[in-house]
Design a protein around this motif. Structure first.
Motif, PDB file in Angstrom:
ATOM      1  N   PRO A  29       0.801  -1.235   0.000  1.00  0.00           N
ATOM      2  CA  PRO A  29       0.000   0.000   0.000  1.00  0.00           C
ATOM      3  C   PRO A  29       0.833   1.284   0.000  1.00  0.00           C
ATOM      4  CG  PRO A  29      -0.095  -1.076   2.135  1.00  0.00           C
ATOM      5  CD  PRO A  29       0.655  -1.998   1.218  1.00  0.00           C
ATOM      6  N   SER A  30       2.129   1.185   0.266  1.00  0.00           N
ATOM      7  CA  SER A  30       2.953   2.397   0.292  1.00  0.00           C
ATOM      8  C   SER A  30       3.637   2.684  -1.046  1.00  0.00           C
ATOM      9  CB  SER A  30       4.004   2.290   1.400  1.00  0.00           C
ATOM     10  OG  SER A  30       4.880   1.218   1.131  1.00  0.00           O
ATOM     11  N   SER A  31       3.489   1.817  -2.029  1.00  0.00           N
ATOM     12  CA  SER A  31       4.104   2.051  -3.342  1.00  0.00           C
ATOM     13  C   SER A  31       3.297   3.071  -4.137  1.00  0.00           C
ATOM     14  CB  SER A  31       4.163   0.752  -4.154  1.00  0.00           C
ATOM     15  OG  SER A  31       5.038  -0.156  -3.561  1.00  0.00           O
ATOM     16  N   PHE A  32       3.990   3.930  -4.830  1.00  0.00           N
ATOM     17  CA  PHE A  32       3.402   4.935  -5.728  1.00  0.00           C
ATOM     18  C   PHE A  32       2.445   5.877  -5.001  1.00  0.00           C
ATOM     19  CE2 PHE A  32       4.162   1.161  -8.453  1.00  0.00           C
ATOM     20  CZ  PHE A  32       5.220   1.683  -9.176  1.00  0.00           C
ATOM     21  N   ILE A  33       2.743   6.205  -3.746  1.00  0.00           N
ATOM     22  CA  ILE A  33       1.919   7.120  -2.969  1.00  0.00           C
ATOM     23  C   ILE A  33       2.488   8.533  -3.037  1.00  0.00           C
ATOM     24  CG2 ILE A  33       1.142   7.692  -0.627  1.00  0.00           C
ATOM     25  CD1 ILE A  33      -0.342   5.351  -1.743  1.00  0.00           C
ATOM     26  N   ARG A  34       3.803   8.647  -2.848  1.00  0.00           N
ATOM     27  CA  ARG A  34       4.436   9.963  -2.812  1.00  0.00           C
ATOM     28  C   ARG A  34       4.426  10.616  -4.186  1.00  0.00           C
ATOM     29  NH1 ARG A  34      10.105   9.146  -0.377  1.00  0.00           N
ATOM     30  NH2 ARG A  34      10.280  11.308  -1.025  1.00  0.00           N
ATOM     31  N   ASN A  35       4.499  11.915  -4.188  1.00  0.00           N
ATOM     32  CA  ASN A  35       4.530  12.675  -5.430  1.00  0.00           C
ATOM     33  C   ASN A  35       5.977  12.699  -5.943  1.00  0.00           C
ATOM     34  OD1 ASN A  35       3.765  14.203  -7.535  1.00  0.00           O
ATOM     35  ND2 ASN A  35       3.405  16.071  -6.366  1.00  0.00           N
ATOM     36  N   ARG A  36       6.306  11.802  -6.836  1.00  0.00           N
ATOM     37  CA  ARG A  36       7.660  11.634  -7.343  1.00  0.00           C
ATOM     38  C   ARG A  36       7.830  12.360  -8.672  1.00  0.00           C
ATOM     39  NH1 ARG A  36      11.276   8.700  -4.074  1.00  0.00           N
ATOM     40  NH2 ARG A  36      10.093   7.232  -2.841  1.00  0.00           N
ATOM     41  N   LYS A  37       9.101  12.390  -9.133  1.00  0.00           N
ATOM     42  CA  LYS A  37       9.374  12.977 -10.445  1.00  0.00           C
ATOM     43  C   LYS A  37       8.720  12.153 -11.545  1.00  0.00           C
ATOM     44  CE  LYS A  37      13.871  15.040  -9.515  1.00  0.00           C
ATOM     45  NZ  LYS A  37      15.294  14.986  -9.865  1.00  0.00           N
ATOM     46  N   MET A  38       8.657  10.827 -11.345  1.00  0.00           N
ATOM     47  CA  MET A  38       8.024   9.956 -12.329  1.00  0.00           C
ATOM     48  C   MET A  38       6.928   9.150 -11.636  1.00  0.00           C
ATOM     49  SD  MET A  38       9.614   7.290 -15.040  1.00  0.00           S
ATOM     50  CE  MET A  38      10.035   8.554 -16.195  1.00  0.00           C
ATOM     51  N   PRO A  39       5.697   9.659 -11.670  1.00  0.00           N
ATOM     52  CA  PRO A  39       4.593   8.910 -11.062  1.00  0.00           C
ATOM     53  C   PRO A  39       4.264   7.656 -11.869  1.00  0.00           C
ATOM     54  CG  PRO A  39       3.799  10.927 -12.072  1.00  0.00           C
ATOM     55  CD  PRO A  39       5.284  10.930 -12.204  1.00  0.00           C
ATOM     56  N   LEU A  40       3.318   6.902 -11.388  1.00  0.00           N
ATOM     57  CA  LEU A  40       2.969   5.621 -11.998  1.00  0.00           C
ATOM     58  C   LEU A  40       2.579   5.758 -13.458  1.00  0.00           C
ATOM     59  CD1 LEU A  40       2.409   2.594 -11.758  1.00  0.00           C
ATOM     60  CD2 LEU A  40       0.128   3.177 -10.957  1.00  0.00           C
ATOM     61  N   LYS A  41       1.763   6.741 -13.792  1.00  0.00           N
ATOM     62  CA  LYS A  41       1.327   6.870 -15.193  1.00  0.00           C
ATOM     63  C   LYS A  41       2.502   7.150 -16.120  1.00  0.00           C
ATOM     64  CE  LYS A  41      -0.117  11.690 -15.028  1.00  0.00           C
ATOM     65  NZ  LYS A  41       0.660  12.279 -16.078  1.00  0.00           N
ATOM     66  N   ASP A  42       3.457   7.963 -15.685  1.00  0.00           N
ATOM     67  CA  ASP A  42       4.638   8.220 -16.509  1.00  0.00           C
ATOM     68  C   ASP A  42       5.507   6.981 -16.642  1.00  0.00           C
ATOM     69  OD1 ASP A  42       3.961  10.821 -17.007  1.00  0.00           O
ATOM     70  OD2 ASP A  42       5.210  11.666 -15.420  1.00  0.00           O
ATOM     71  N   LEU A  43       5.609   6.206 -15.566  1.00  0.00           N
ATOM     72  CA  LEU A  43       6.376   4.965 -15.612  1.00  0.00           C
ATOM     73  C   LEU A  43       5.783   4.006 -16.638  1.00  0.00           C
ATOM     74  CD1 LEU A  43       8.633   3.226 -14.270  1.00  0.00           C
ATOM     75  CD2 LEU A  43       6.851   2.374 -12.759  1.00  0.00           C
ATOM     76  N   LEU A  44       4.460   3.870 -16.626  1.00  0.00           N
ATOM     77  CA  LEU A  44       3.801   2.982 -17.586  1.00  0.00           C
ATOM     78  C   LEU A  44       3.971   3.477 -19.017  1.00  0.00           C
ATOM     79  CD1 LEU A  44       0.551   2.273 -15.579  1.00  0.00           C
ATOM     80  CD2 LEU A  44       2.367   0.648 -16.074  1.00  0.00           C
ATOM     81  N   PHE A  45       3.830   4.793 -19.230  1.00  0.00           N
ATOM     82  CA  PHE A  45       3.977   5.335 -20.581  1.00  0.00           C
ATOM     83  C   PHE A  45       5.396   5.117 -21.119  1.00  0.00           C
ATOM     84  CE2 PHE A  45       0.388   8.491 -19.656  1.00  0.00           C
ATOM     85  CZ  PHE A  45      -0.538   7.682 -20.271  1.00  0.00           C
ATOM     86  N   THR A  46       6.399   5.298 -20.268  1.00  0.00           N
ATOM     87  CA  THR A  46       7.779   5.093 -20.741  1.00  0.00           C
ATOM     88  C   THR A  46       8.030   3.636 -21.069  1.00  0.00           C
ATOM     89  OG1 THR A  46       8.600   4.885 -18.475  1.00  0.00           O
ATOM     90  CG2 THR A  46       8.779   7.048 -19.512  1.00  0.00           C
TER      91      THR A  46
END
Length: 111
Positions: A29-46
């Motif tokens: 539950p703690s994965s992809f919670i923080r506001n990172r430079k590369m959020p989940l949607k950007d990770l998937l798109f790349t």
């Protein structure tokens, strides 16, 4: 192809859904919670849009278009990628195919 842009919009809308984000967390539950430079949607798109060049060039090109003036390191990207549920791409594949075959007037090989 007919309605391909519409199906792509459906796929992108799935990526933005909270249920899909929960699925991508792989039970953590703690994965992809923080506001990172590369959020989940950007990770998937790349990951979906890889072109076969080095990872450093891929990241630089993506960040230049998606988030100008920002950079992400290779180890940071790889660390985020390790958190991703590998079945997330299978779910995207199933979602895309459901939308593809749900179109009216589509005939299958035996139908």
């Amino acid at each position: 192809m007919k309605n391909s842009q519409k199906r792509t919009c459906y796929d992108i809308s799935l990526i933005h859904q909270d249920e899909f984000h929960d699925f991508c967390r792989n039970g953590n539950p703690s994965s992809f919670i923080r506001n990172r430079k590369m959020p989940l949607k950007d990770l998937l798109f790349t990951m979906i849009n890889r072109r076969g060049i080095t990872l450093s060039l891929e990241l630089r090109n993506y960040m230049k278009t998606a988030h100008p003036g920002m950079e992400i390191s290779k180890p940071g990207y790889l660390k985020q990628r390790m958190k991703l549920n590998p079945l997330a791409f299978y779910e995207l594949y199933r979602h895309h195919n459901r939308n593809f075959y749900a179109e009216p007037g589509f005939s299958t090989f035996h139908g």
